[in-house]
Scaffold this motif. Structure first.
Motif, PDB file in Angstrom:
ATOM      1  N   HIS A 201      -2.863 -14.677  58.775  1.00  0.00           N
ATOM      2  CA  HIS A 201      -2.999 -14.896  57.214  1.00  0.00           C
ATOM      3  C   HIS A 201      -3.108 -15.560  56.469  1.00  0.00           C
ATOM      4  O   HIS A 201      -3.868 -16.599  57.121  1.00  0.00           O
ATOM      5  N   LYS A 202      -4.304 -15.589  55.341  1.00  0.00           N
ATOM      6  CA  LYS A 202      -4.698 -16.703  55.009  1.00  0.00           C
ATOM      7  C   LYS A 202      -4.272 -17.795  54.230  1.00  0.00           C
ATOM      8  O   LYS A 202      -5.155 -18.971  54.227  1.00  0.00           O
ATOM      9  N   ASN A 203      -3.402 -18.047  54.217  1.00  0.00           N
ATOM     10  CA  ASN A 203      -2.147 -19.217  54.113  1.00  0.00           C
ATOM     11  C   ASN A 203      -2.092 -19.520  56.200  1.00  0.00           C
ATOM     12  O   ASN A 203      -2.032 -20.993  55.119  1.00  0.00           O
ATOM     13  N   GLY A 204      -3.065 -19.310  56.428  1.00  0.00           N
ATOM     14  CA  GLY A 204      -2.565 -19.952  57.994  1.00  0.00           C
ATOM     15  C   GLY A 204      -1.637 -19.645  58.092  1.00  0.00           C
ATOM     16  O   GLY A 204      -1.598 -20.240  59.930  1.00  0.00           O
ATOM     17  N   GLU A 205      -0.604 -18.040  57.725  1.00  0.00           N
ATOM     18  CA  GLU A 205       0.352 -18.338  59.365  1.00  0.00           C
ATOM     19  C   GLU A 205      -0.373 -16.975  60.126  1.00  0.00           C
ATOM     20  O   GLU A 205      -1.267 -16.437  59.407  1.00  0.00           O
ATOM     21  N   VAL A 206       0.502 -17.139  60.887  1.00  0.00           N
ATOM     22  CA  VAL A 206       0.149 -15.895  62.143  1.00  0.00           C
ATOM     23  C   VAL A 206       1.970 -15.180  62.565  1.00  0.00           C
ATOM     24  O   VAL A 206       2.427 -15.555  62.803  1.00  0.00           O
ATOM     25  N   HIS A 207       1.631 -14.540  62.216  1.00  0.00           N
ATOM     26  CA  HIS A 207       2.527 -13.336  62.363  1.00  0.00           C
ATOM     27  C   HIS A 207       2.680 -12.846  63.845  1.00  0.00           C
ATOM     28  O   HIS A 207       1.525 -12.249  64.164  1.00  0.00           O
ATOM     29  N   ILE A 208       3.647 -13.001  64.732  1.00  0.00           N
ATOM     30  CA  ILE A 208       3.618 -12.302  66.184  1.00  0.00           C
ATOM     31  C   ILE A 208       4.517 -11.359  66.275  1.00  0.00           C
ATOM     32  O   ILE A 208       6.005 -11.425  65.977  1.00  0.00           O
ATOM     33  N   TRP A 209       4.730 -10.306  66.719  1.00  0.00           N
ATOM     34  CA  TRP A 209       5.641  -8.876  67.468  1.00  0.00           C
ATOM     35  C   TRP A 209       5.766  -8.411  68.826  1.00  0.00           C
ATOM     36  O   TRP A 209       5.001  -7.657  68.496  1.00  0.00           O
ATOM     37  N   ASP A 210       6.206  -9.756  69.346  1.00  0.00           N
ATOM     38  CA  ASP A 210       6.065  -9.053  71.152  1.00  0.00           C
ATOM     39  C   ASP A 210       7.437  -8.300  71.276  1.00  0.00           C
ATOM     40  O   ASP A 210       8.406  -8.322  71.357  1.00  0.00           O
ATOM     41  N   LYS A 211       7.027  -6.685  71.880  1.00  0.00           N
ATOM     42  CA  LYS A 211       7.907  -5.853  72.437  1.00  0.00           C
ATOM     43  C   LYS A 211       8.216  -6.002  73.639  1.00  0.00           C
ATOM     44  O   LYS A 211       7.508  -5.291  73.998  1.00  0.00           O
ATOM     45  N   GLY A 212       9.371  -5.395  74.431  1.00  0.00           N
ATOM     46  CA  GLY A 212       9.261  -4.548  75.636  1.00  0.00           C
ATOM     47  C   GLY A 212       9.864  -3.712  75.315  1.00  0.00           C
ATOM     48  O   GLY A 212      11.112  -3.351  74.872  1.00  0.00           O
ATOM     49  N   PHE A 213       9.592  -2.465  77.005  1.00  0.00           N
ATOM     50  CA  PHE A 213      10.125  -1.348  76.707  1.00  0.00           C
ATOM     51  C   PHE A 213      10.306  -0.480  77.321  1.00  0.00           C
ATOM     52  O   PHE A 213       9.465  -1.300  79.061  1.00  0.00           O
ATOM     53  N   ASP A 214      11.407   0.100  77.976  1.00  0.00           N
ATOM     54  CA  ASP A 214      11.973   0.733  79.553  1.00  0.00           C
ATOM     55  C   ASP A 214      10.484   1.746  79.588  1.00  0.00           C
ATOM     56  O   ASP A 214      10.232   2.176  79.014  1.00  0.00           O
ATOM     57  N   ILE A 215      11.048   2.614  80.554  1.00  0.00           N
ATOM     58  CA  ILE A 215      10.492   3.340  81.374  1.00  0.00           C
ATOM     59  C   ILE A 215      10.715   4.894  80.443  1.00  0.00           C
ATOM     60  O   ILE A 215      10.101   5.426  80.132  1.00  0.00           O
ATOM     61  N   GLU A 216      12.071   4.462  79.700  1.00  0.00           N
ATOM     62  CA  GLU A 216      12.529   6.194  78.562  1.00  0.00           C
ATOM     63  C   GLU A 216      11.784   5.844  77.398  1.00  0.00           C
ATOM     64  O   GLU A 216      12.135   6.042  76.234  1.00  0.00           O
ATOM     65  N   GLY A 217      11.483   4.339  76.942  1.00  0.00           N
ATOM     66  CA  GLY A 217      10.421   4.260  75.690  1.00  0.00           C
ATOM     67  C   GLY A 217      12.057   3.111  74.527  1.00  0.00           C
ATOM     68  O   GLY A 217      11.439   3.238  73.583  1.00  0.00           O
ATOM     69  N   ASN A 218      13.230   2.906  75.711  1.00  0.00           N
ATOM     70  CA  ASN A 218      13.815   2.197  75.073  1.00  0.00           C
ATOM     71  C   ASN A 218      13.212   0.474  74.556  1.00  0.00           C
ATOM     72  O   ASN A 218      13.397   0.067  75.518  1.00  0.00           O
TER      73      ASN A 218
END
Length: 266
Positions: A201-218
């Motif tokens: 972002h322009k104000n220097g922020e960094v947004h991170i969204w890490d997600k893990g899923f099982d073989i069925e997509g949960n």
């Protein structure tokens, strides 16, 4: 005599006027060229590397929503540069109370996207061969860090790649992107694959969204409420990283590791 002096003054004024007009024209041409100069692929890569660097915290999220977010410290700094110009950054995350004990360590490699792809910057993360030797890398003086040739030798397996594009007009962000929809292999805590979304972002922020899923997509790990929002620390704090960070966050945050955040995902 008087008439001659008057003519000389008039001639001098004309010359000065001509010179001034020429300078204005030349200045206008140079300005126009500068405005027309397009941003190069490497300009984008350098901008992303610079934006990621520094000390940032998720303090505000932890205060507003302690059930979903921890107060984490994200610290990134230059480690070396590859022969092709790619920048290698060292990245670590830790709880704000224990910055000397990072729970996540990575190398980031930042370079332009391949010309055939519709993106601006390719951001890849790699494991570190001997992560213990790199703890608090950014906090150390340069002569106490692993040297550039050692850094290159310690770049281990590829983990993820995010393709970033310049944000459109009217958006708060500068760059945003994500991993491919199918993500990358990941076997931590029952996961089969993982995905990542990143925005700068322009104000220097960094947004991170890490997600893990099982073989069925949960989804089996990572926050479900939204990305972590890391905001830059005051410059005085970054200038003196060894000073205690007196933020008032509940101690219980660090003990509630109920898969809301990945602590050792690789």
């Amino acid at each position: 005599m008087g008439s001659g002096e008057e003519d000389t003054g008039g001639g001098g004024g004309a010359v000065r006027g001509a010179v001034l007009k020429a300078l204005v024209v030349v200045g206008g041409v140079l300005l126009l060229r500068r405005l027309r100069r397009s941003t190069t692929r490497w300009d984008h890569a350098r901008a992303v590397a610079d934006a990621l660097s520094g000390e940032k915290f998720s303090r505000e999220q932890a205060r507003k929503d302690p059930d979903n977010y921890f107060n984490l410290r994200m610290l990134t700094c230059p480690a070396t540069e590859m022969v092709d110009g790619s920048r290698v950054l060292y990245f670590e995350q830790a709880f704000w109370r224990t910055p000397e004990k990072p729970f996540r360590q990575r190398f980031y490699m930042v370079k332009p996207c391949p010309k055939e792809m519709k993106c601006d910057v390719e951001l890849s993360s790699y494991a570190i061969r001997d992560a213990e030797e790199y703890k608090n890398f950014c906090d150390r003086s340069k002569d106490q860090r692993p040297q550039p040739e050692e850094v290159i030798a310690d770049i281990a397996e590829h983990l993820t790649t995010i393709h970033l594009s310049r944000c459109g007009r009217g958006k708060r962000c500068l760059y945003e992107g994500s991993t491919p929809p199918e993500g990358f292999p990941n076997n931590w805590s029952g996961a089969s694959y993982c995905t990542s979304d990143l925005s700068i972002h322009k104000n220097g922020e960094v947004h991170i969204w890490d997600k893990g899923f099982d073989i069925e997509g949960n989804q089996v790990w990572g926050t479900k409420a939204g990305p972590y929002e890391f905001k830059p620390a005051p410059k005085s704090k970054y200038d003196d990283m060894f000073s205690p960070l007196n933020f008032s966050a509940p101690l219980s945050l660090e003990k509630k590791l109920d898969k809301a955040y990945v602590i050792d995902d690789q």
